[in-house]
Design a protein around this motif. Structure first.
Motif, PDB file in Angstrom:
ATOM      1  N   LEU A 124       0.869  -1.095   0.030  1.00 33.41           N
ATOM      2  CA  LEU A 124       0.070  -0.101  -0.051  1.00 33.41           C
ATOM      3  C   LEU A 124       0.801   1.219  -0.075  1.00 33.41           C
ATOM      4  CD1 LEU A 124      -2.690  -1.038   2.468  1.00 33.41           C
ATOM      5  CD2 LEU A 124      -2.629  -1.400   0.211  1.00 33.41           C
ATOM      6  N   TYR A 125       2.039   1.238   0.681  1.00 28.44           N
ATOM      7  CA  TYR A 125       2.893   2.297   0.565  1.00 28.44           C
ATOM      8  C   TYR A 125       3.408   2.976  -0.695  1.00 28.44           C
ATOM      9  CZ  TYR A 125       5.949  -1.796   0.553  1.00 28.44           C
ATOM     10  OH  TYR A 125       6.319  -3.040   0.298  1.00 28.44           O
ATOM     11  N   SER A 126       3.074   1.874  -1.780  1.00 27.71           N
ATOM     12  CA  SER A 126       3.429   2.614  -3.133  1.00 27.71           C
ATOM     13  C   SER A 126       2.464   3.653  -3.565  1.00 27.71           C
ATOM     14  CB  SER A 126       3.374   1.278  -4.211  1.00 27.71           C
ATOM     15  OG  SER A 126       2.020   0.625  -4.063  1.00 27.71           O
ATOM     16  N   GLY A 127       1.321   3.939  -2.869  1.00 25.83           N
ATOM     17  CA  GLY A 127       0.464   4.805  -3.239  1.00 25.83           C
ATOM     18  C   GLY A 127       0.760   6.026  -2.647  1.00 25.83           C
ATOM     19  N   ALA A 128       1.346   5.959  -1.247  1.00 26.51           N
ATOM     20  CA  ALA A 128       2.084   7.073  -0.682  1.00 26.51           C
ATOM     21  C   ALA A 128       3.203   7.505  -1.466  1.00 26.51           C
ATOM     22  CB  ALA A 128       2.435   6.815   0.778  1.00 26.51           C
ATOM     23  N   ALA A 129       3.941   6.617  -2.011  1.00 27.04           N
ATOM     24  CA  ALA A 129       4.976   6.728  -2.867  1.00 27.04           C
ATOM     25  C   ALA A 129       6.219   7.862  -2.126  1.00 27.04           C
ATOM     26  CB  ALA A 129       4.688   7.721  -4.182  1.00 27.04           C
ATOM     27  N   ARG A 130       6.273   7.489  -0.760  1.00 28.98           N
ATOM     28  CA  ARG A 130       7.205   8.281  -0.169  1.00 28.98           C
ATOM     29  C   ARG A 130       7.976   7.640   0.984  1.00 28.98           C
ATOM     30  NH1 ARG A 130       2.320  10.751   0.996  1.00 28.98           N
ATOM     31  NH2 ARG A 130       1.775  10.677   2.919  1.00 28.98           N
ATOM     32  N   HIS A 131       8.323   6.384   0.649  1.00 23.36           N
ATOM     33  CA  HIS A 131       9.256   5.200   1.388  1.00 23.36           C
ATOM     34  C   HIS A 131       8.134   4.304   1.801  1.00 23.36           C
ATOM     35  CE1 HIS A 131      12.227   3.765   4.519  1.00 23.36           C
ATOM     36  NE2 HIS A 131      13.058   4.404   3.829  1.00 23.36           N
ATOM     37  N   GLU A 132       8.587   3.164   2.011  1.00 19.26           N
ATOM     38  CA  GLU A 132       7.788   1.994   2.699  1.00 19.26           C
ATOM     39  C   GLU A 132       7.542   2.115   4.098  1.00 19.26           C
ATOM     40  OE1 GLU A 132      11.969   0.828   3.328  1.00 19.26           O
ATOM     41  OE2 GLU A 132      10.822   1.543   1.467  1.00 19.26           O
ATOM     42  N   SER A 147      15.564   3.943  -1.185  1.00 19.05           N
ATOM     43  CA  SER A 147      14.002   3.478  -0.361  1.00 19.05           C
ATOM     44  C   SER A 147      13.956   1.995  -1.267  1.00 19.05           C
ATOM     45  CB  SER A 147      12.872   4.173  -0.874  1.00 19.05           C
ATOM     46  OG  SER A 147      11.784   3.878  -0.460  1.00 19.05           O
ATOM     47  N   TRP A 148      13.119   1.067  -0.351  1.00 26.55           N
ATOM     48  CA  TRP A 148      12.880  -0.094  -0.896  1.00 26.55           C
ATOM     49  C   TRP A 148      11.622  -0.101  -1.556  1.00 26.55           C
ATOM     50  CZ3 TRP A 148      16.297  -4.167  -0.441  1.00 26.55           C
ATOM     51  CH2 TRP A 148      17.344  -4.075   0.341  1.00 26.55           C
ATOM     52  N   GLY A 149      10.529   0.625  -0.962  1.00 23.65           N
ATOM     53  CA  GLY A 149       9.240   0.857  -1.724  1.00 23.65           C
ATOM     54  C   GLY A 149       9.265   1.886  -2.784  1.00 23.65           C
ATOM     55  N   TYR A 150       8.293   2.058  -3.568  1.00 20.93           N
ATOM     56  CA  TYR A 150       8.267   3.082  -4.567  1.00 20.93           C
ATOM     57  C   TYR A 150       8.429   4.319  -3.817  1.00 20.93           C
ATOM     58  CZ  TYR A 150       6.615   6.050  -8.316  1.00 20.93           C
ATOM     59  OH  TYR A 150       6.639   7.160  -9.211  1.00 20.93           O
ATOM     60  N   TYR A 151       9.068   5.419  -4.319  1.00 21.48           N
ATOM     61  CA  TYR A 151       9.520   6.719  -3.521  1.00 21.48           C
ATOM     62  C   TYR A 151       9.609   7.785  -4.879  1.00 21.48           C
ATOM     63  CZ  TYR A 151      11.096   9.913  -0.062  1.00 21.48           C
ATOM     64  OH  TYR A 151      11.208  11.084   0.799  1.00 21.48           O
ATOM     65  N   ARG A 152       8.518   8.014  -5.224  1.00 22.72           N
ATOM     66  CA  ARG A 152       8.341   9.128  -6.465  1.00 22.72           C
ATOM     67  C   ARG A 152       9.575  10.094  -6.462  1.00 22.72           C
ATOM     68  NH1 ARG A 152       3.340  12.274  -5.886  1.00 22.72           N
ATOM     69  NH2 ARG A 152       4.862  13.494  -4.712  1.00 22.72           N
ATOM     70  N   ASP A 153       9.832  10.907  -5.474  1.00 20.98           N
ATOM     71  CA  ASP A 153      10.564  11.911  -5.381  1.00 20.98           C
ATOM     72  C   ASP A 153      12.049  11.814  -4.970  1.00 20.98           C
ATOM     73  OD1 ASP A 153       8.458  13.368  -6.334  1.00 20.98           O
ATOM     74  OD2 ASP A 153       7.915  14.152  -4.377  1.00 20.98           O
ATOM     75  N   GLU A 154      12.559  10.333  -4.765  1.00 20.87           N
ATOM     76  CA  GLU A 154      13.760  10.167  -4.263  1.00 20.87           C
ATOM     77  C   GLU A 154      14.671  10.201  -5.275  1.00 20.87           C
ATOM     78  OE1 GLU A 154      16.919   8.574  -2.290  1.00 20.87           O
ATOM     79  OE2 GLU A 154      16.168   7.530  -3.946  1.00 20.87           O
ATOM     80  N   ASN A 155      15.775  10.662  -5.317  1.00 18.87           N
ATOM     81  CA  ASN A 155      16.848  10.859  -6.566  1.00 18.87           C
ATOM     82  C   ASN A 155      18.011  10.269  -6.255  1.00 18.87           C
ATOM     83  OD1 ASN A 155      14.914  12.244  -8.181  1.00 18.87           O
ATOM     84  ND2 ASN A 155      14.925  13.961  -6.939  1.00 18.87           N
ATOM     85  N   THR A 156      18.447   9.580  -5.266  1.00 19.08           N
ATOM     86  CA  THR A 156      19.818   9.199  -4.923  1.00 19.08           C
ATOM     87  C   THR A 156      20.084   7.592  -5.824  1.00 19.08           C
ATOM     88  OG1 THR A 156      19.211   8.187  -2.761  1.00 19.08           O
ATOM     89  CG2 THR A 156      20.107  10.293  -3.042  1.00 19.08           C
ATOM     90  N   TRP A 157      19.804   7.643  -7.128  1.00 16.17           N
ATOM     91  CA  TRP A 157      19.818   6.220  -7.760  1.00 16.17           C
ATOM     92  C   TRP A 157      21.203   6.159  -8.017  1.00 16.17           C
ATOM     93  CZ3 TRP A 157      15.794   3.293  -9.618  1.00 16.17           C
ATOM     94  CH2 TRP A 157      14.604   3.407  -9.112  1.00 16.17           C
TER      95      TRP A 157
END
Length: 452
Positions: free
Chosen positions: A53-61, A294-304
């Motif tokens: 469900l955290y993928s919907g928040a898109a800001r860390h699991e 992040s492990w879960g989807y994090y839309r605005d995280e950019n340290t790839w």
């Protein structure tokens, strides 16, 4: 035994280096364990998938924890969960092309939401707009591609009413006093939660055929009693249950059973730098790593991580006798992030040409010194040594220190094109390997040495 005899025994053990035998839960021999885990140690490379469900928040699991969200506040992610683009066959094909040999999916993360159709909860994917057992589709798709299938199951559960509030629970009290914890946990019963957990793990290990790996995550015992460890989970009985249901399964090391020789099958260094991996040499281990922070989807995280960093993780893991499992955090619609897809594509390109330097490989014997700036992997069965060229020399040569008389052929691995070598004028024990001026079109080219 009297105290004097015990003291003499302890002194003798110190002198001889003898230790007490470590306790065991089962009776598997070292040889049997090695055989059971052979496919895993040969495969070396896997895919982790953190999805919930955290993928919907898109800001860390850990968004529920990080933002102190209660069940009522988190309900919107359940209500909105509708992964209409979920295509596990596409996921599986991507993993296979990237060179991965196995996968592990979060069937339930700390948030408590289940991707599978459990009869012990309503908090599951089949009760969302998805209306599907997403775990079953994952299992079928990855098996169809010939990949081994694994499940992650969180020991934590921030949704379950009987899971006691501890120091990392989203509703953990601010003052951390025993009285506050006691007040908040009134009516909660870990014994009931333990049974819930056993019931769900039984479902996962009986309803989906052969399961190759299980990741149970995680233990955090605390001296103040506000953590959780083996007694809270009932870890000994849990591992017995798992072995009974799936005798061939491989189990991670997060049940807090360090006192037992067979309390885990492998160690799990998480998000560590490549320099730290050398200390695991000689052990059975897998480093779990993310493409980003992040492990879960994090839309605005950019340290790839860059392609080179990902390759370095894979090569360094194998060169120290370990595995790498790389994580993907799918979006709430059920697709891989475009940045993850791009990273997997780059790994696929390299692995297609160079996977022989990864599969069935480990660290090189001490008789083979590592050429300056490079790394080595080694296949004992084929008697091949692989030199991973981290820095392509402008001068066109690489010194192989002490290799004289030890090799009989050298070639680039990507195209099997021969590379010439000769004794070093300055030291006859060394060989000078001549490389073409143009570097092969790979971030880290590999030289395959056929040994005498």
């Amino acid at each position: 035994m009297n105290l004097k005899k015990l003291s003499l025994l302890l002194l003798l053990m110190v002198i001889t280096g003898t230790t007490f035998a470590q306790k065991s839960i089962g009776n598997e021999t070292d040889a049997q364990k090695k055989k059971r885990m052979e496919w895993w140690t040969d495969g070396r490379f896997g895919m982790f998938i953190h999805w919930g469900l955290y993928s919907g928040a898109a800001r860390h699991e850990w968004v529920k924890h990080n933002e102190k969200i209660d069940n009522a506040g988190y309900q919107k992610y359940f209500d909105q969960f509708n992964p209409d683009s979920f295509d596990p066959k596409k996921w599986a094909k991507t993993a296979k092309v990237a060179g991965m040999k196995y996968a592990v999916l979060t069937t339930k993360h700390h948030e408590g939401f289940c991707l599978f159709d459990s009869k012990y909860t309503d908090y599951k994917a089949t009760n969302t707009a998805a209306k599907r057992d997403l775990v079953r589709e994952y299992v079928n798709a990855y098996r169809a591609e010939g990949l081994k299938v694994g499940f992650y199951y969180s020991l934590l559960d921030w949704h379950h009413p009987n899971y006691t509030i501890d120091d990392i629970h989203p509703q953990s009290p601010a003052d951390k006093s025993d009285a506050s914890y006691e007040r908040m946990n009134k009516g909660r019963d870990m014994a009931k939660y333990r049974q819930y957990m056993r019931n769900q793990i039984t479902e996962l290990l009986t309803n989906y055929g052969k399961i190759d790996i299980i990741w149970l995550d995680f233990s955090f015992p605390r001296k103040d009693g506000h953590g959780k460890g083996k007694d809270d989970w009932g870890s000994v009985e849990l591992i017995k249950l798992i072995r009974k249901l799936q005798p061939g399964i491989i189990i991670d090391n997060r049940l807090n059973l360090e006192e037992y020789k067979d309390g885990a099958d492998f160690e799990t260094p998480e998000q560590v730098g490549t320099d730290e991996l050398a200390k695991y040499r000689g052990k059975t281990w897998e480093t779990c790593q993310t493409f980003s922070g992040s492990w879960g989807y994090y839309r605005d995280e950019n340290t790839w991580k860059t392609h080179r960093q990902l390759l370095d993780l894979l090569i360094t893991s194998v060169s120290n006798g370990g595995n790498l499992i790389l994580n993907v955090g799918p979006t709430a619609r059920g697709e891989f992030d475009y940045r993850a897809t791009r990273a997997l594509d780059s790994m696929a390109y390299w692995m297609h040409a160079n996977n022989r330097a990864i599969y069935n490989c480990t660290y090189a014997p001490d008789t083979y010194k590592v050429p300056e700036n490079d790394k080595l992997t080694y296949n004992a069965k084929t008697k091949k040594l692989y030199v991973h060229l981290y820095y392509y020399p402008q001068g066109g040569t690489v010194t192989l220190p002490g290799y004289a008389g030890k090799i009989k052929y050298a070639a680039f691995l990507n195209d099997a094109s021969e590379l010439l070598y000769k004794p070093s004028p300055g030291n006859p024990d060394d060989l000078i390997l001549t490389l073409p001026a143009k570097k092969p079109q790979y971030e880290i080219p590999v030289v395959e040495l056929t040994l005498q």
